[in-house]
Design a protein around this motif. Sequence first.
Motif, PDB file in Angstrom:
ATOM      1  N   LYS A  21       0.832  -1.214   0.000  1.00  0.00           N
ATOM      2  CA  LYS A  21       0.000   0.000   0.000  1.00  0.00           C
ATOM      3  C   LYS A  21       0.865   1.261   0.000  1.00  0.00           C
ATOM      4  O   LYS A  21       0.588   2.219  -0.726  1.00  0.00           O
ATOM      5  CB  LYS A  21      -0.940  -0.015   1.201  1.00  0.00           C
ATOM      6  N   LYS A  22       1.932   1.261   0.797  1.00  0.00           N
ATOM      7  CA  LYS A  22       2.833   2.419   0.840  1.00  0.00           C
ATOM      8  C   LYS A  22       3.570   2.585  -0.484  1.00  0.00           C
ATOM      9  O   LYS A  22       3.786   3.707  -0.946  1.00  0.00           O
ATOM     10  CB  LYS A  22       3.848   2.264   1.977  1.00  0.00           C
ATOM     11  N   THR A  23       3.957   1.462  -1.090  1.00  0.00           N
ATOM     12  CA  THR A  23       4.680   1.502  -2.366  1.00  0.00           C
ATOM     13  C   THR A  23       3.795   2.072  -3.457  1.00  0.00           C
ATOM     14  O   THR A  23       4.229   2.896  -4.268  1.00  0.00           O
ATOM     15  CB  THR A  23       5.156   0.088  -2.748  1.00  0.00           C
ATOM     16  N   ARG A  24       2.551   1.650  -3.495  1.00  0.00           N
ATOM     17  CA  ARG A  24       1.623   2.181  -4.498  1.00  0.00           C
ATOM     18  C   ARG A  24       1.326   3.655  -4.242  1.00  0.00           C
ATOM     19  O   ARG A  24       1.196   4.431  -5.182  1.00  0.00           O
ATOM     20  CB  ARG A  24       0.332   1.378  -4.508  1.00  0.00           C
ATOM     21  N   ALA A  25       1.233   4.040  -2.976  1.00  0.00           N
ATOM     22  CA  ALA A  25       0.986   5.447  -2.648  1.00  0.00           C
ATOM     23  C   ALA A  25       2.167   6.321  -3.057  1.00  0.00           C
ATOM     24  O   ALA A  25       1.984   7.480  -3.423  1.00  0.00           O
ATOM     25  CB  ALA A  25       0.709   5.598  -1.159  1.00  0.00           C
ATOM     26  N   ALA A  26       3.377   5.749  -3.017  1.00  0.00           N
ATOM     27  CA  ALA A  26       4.575   6.490  -3.416  1.00  0.00           C
ATOM     28  C   ALA A  26       4.811   6.419  -4.929  1.00  0.00           C
ATOM     29  O   ALA A  26       5.825   6.915  -5.429  1.00  0.00           O
ATOM     30  CB  ALA A  26       5.795   5.942  -2.680  1.00  0.00           C
ATOM     31  N   HIS A  27       3.904   5.789  -5.666  1.00  0.00           N
ATOM     32  CA  HIS A  27       3.949   5.693  -7.125  1.00  0.00           C
ATOM     33  C   HIS A  27       5.156   4.920  -7.648  1.00  0.00           C
ATOM     34  O   HIS A  27       5.704   5.257  -8.694  1.00  0.00           O
ATOM     35  CB  HIS A  27       3.868   7.072  -7.779  1.00  0.00           C
ATOM     36  N   HIS A  28       5.559   3.878  -6.921  1.00  0.00           N
ATOM     37  CA  HIS A  28       6.587   2.964  -7.424  1.00  0.00           C
ATOM     38  C   HIS A  28       5.878   1.815  -8.127  1.00  0.00           C
ATOM     39  O   HIS A  28       4.816   1.368  -7.684  1.00  0.00           O
ATOM     40  CB  HIS A  28       7.451   2.418  -6.282  1.00  0.00           C
ATOM     41  N   HIS A  29       6.474   1.329  -9.218  1.00  0.00           N
ATOM     42  CA  HIS A  29       5.847   0.257 -10.001  1.00  0.00           C
ATOM     43  C   HIS A  29       6.282  -1.111  -9.475  1.00  0.00           C
ATOM     44  O   HIS A  29       7.458  -1.453  -9.521  1.00  0.00           O
ATOM     45  CB  HIS A  29       6.211   0.383 -11.479  1.00  0.00           C
ATOM     46  N   ILE A  30       5.315  -1.883  -8.997  1.00  0.00           N
ATOM     47  CA  ILE A  30       5.582  -3.246  -8.527  1.00  0.00           C
ATOM     48  C   ILE A  30       5.522  -4.174  -9.727  1.00  0.00           C
ATOM     49  O   ILE A  30       4.485  -4.308 -10.374  1.00  0.00           O
ATOM     50  CB  ILE A  30       4.554  -3.673  -7.460  1.00  0.00           C
ATOM     51  N   GLU A  31       6.651  -4.816 -10.019  1.00  0.00           N
ATOM     52  CA  GLU A  31       6.703  -5.758 -11.141  1.00  0.00           C
ATOM     53  C   GLU A  31       6.000  -7.064 -10.792  1.00  0.00           C
ATOM     54  O   GLU A  31       5.185  -7.555 -11.554  1.00  0.00           O
ATOM     55  CB  GLU A  31       8.165  -6.057 -11.514  1.00  0.00           C
ATOM     56  N   GLU A 146       9.219  -7.356  -6.129  1.00  0.00           N
ATOM     57  CA  GLU A 146      10.139  -6.895  -7.170  1.00  0.00           C
ATOM     58  C   GLU A 146       9.620  -5.561  -7.683  1.00  0.00           C
ATOM     59  O   GLU A 146       8.511  -5.481  -8.219  1.00  0.00           O
ATOM     60  CB  GLU A 146      10.199  -7.932  -8.291  1.00  0.00           C
ATOM     61  N   VAL A 147      10.427  -4.512  -7.499  1.00  0.00           N
ATOM     62  CA  VAL A 147      10.010  -3.147  -7.838  1.00  0.00           C
ATOM     63  C   VAL A 147      10.983  -2.568  -8.848  1.00  0.00           C
ATOM     64  O   VAL A 147      12.209  -2.706  -8.697  1.00  0.00           O
ATOM     65  CB  VAL A 147       9.980  -2.248  -6.570  1.00  0.00           C
TER      66      VAL A 147
END
Length: 174
Positions: A21-31, A146-147
């Motif tokens: 959730k934090k990764t998506r909020a920070a706009h990082h792309h989860i592979e 994996e990001v």
Amino acid sequence: MTNKVLHVLYNDDDVLMDAVKKTRAAHHHIEEIYTPFPVHGLDKAMGLEPTRIAITSFLYGLVGLSVAVTMVRYMMIIDWPQDIGGKPSFSFIQNMPAFVPVMFEMTVFFAAHLMVITFYMRSKLWPFKKAENPDVRTTDDHFLMEVAAHGDVDQMVSFFENTGAVEVKVIEKH
């Protein structure tokens, strides 16, 4: 051209969910995310679209029902009509209650087998395929996210360490 990706390891599924959730909020792309067992709600947290597998299952069931109706009608009415228990052998509709178990079983058979084949083809799981797991610990007790790395990689590493990651690696992906 080579791309950098981050392999972020977690040892708890709840920590992983918060990190996603934090990764998506920070706009990082989860592979991709590799887990040792299915994590409920992970697909929604990743923002994946709902699967259309139920629709294909229904369509495969209709194919099975069509094959069953055609098969039973041909075998029992057209090809070799028999008088079984005094039932008329010239009418499919009048004999339908006797054919319902066959039609049901063929519907389930086609839906199940074609769904397995569809799953293997969609997942690209072929016989004797080599595993694509980036870290062997994800088959036991760790979760790997994996990001795609972009911008300042050191800042991304510190971001993921703050999300509760056990280990963060920068990998060159070819």
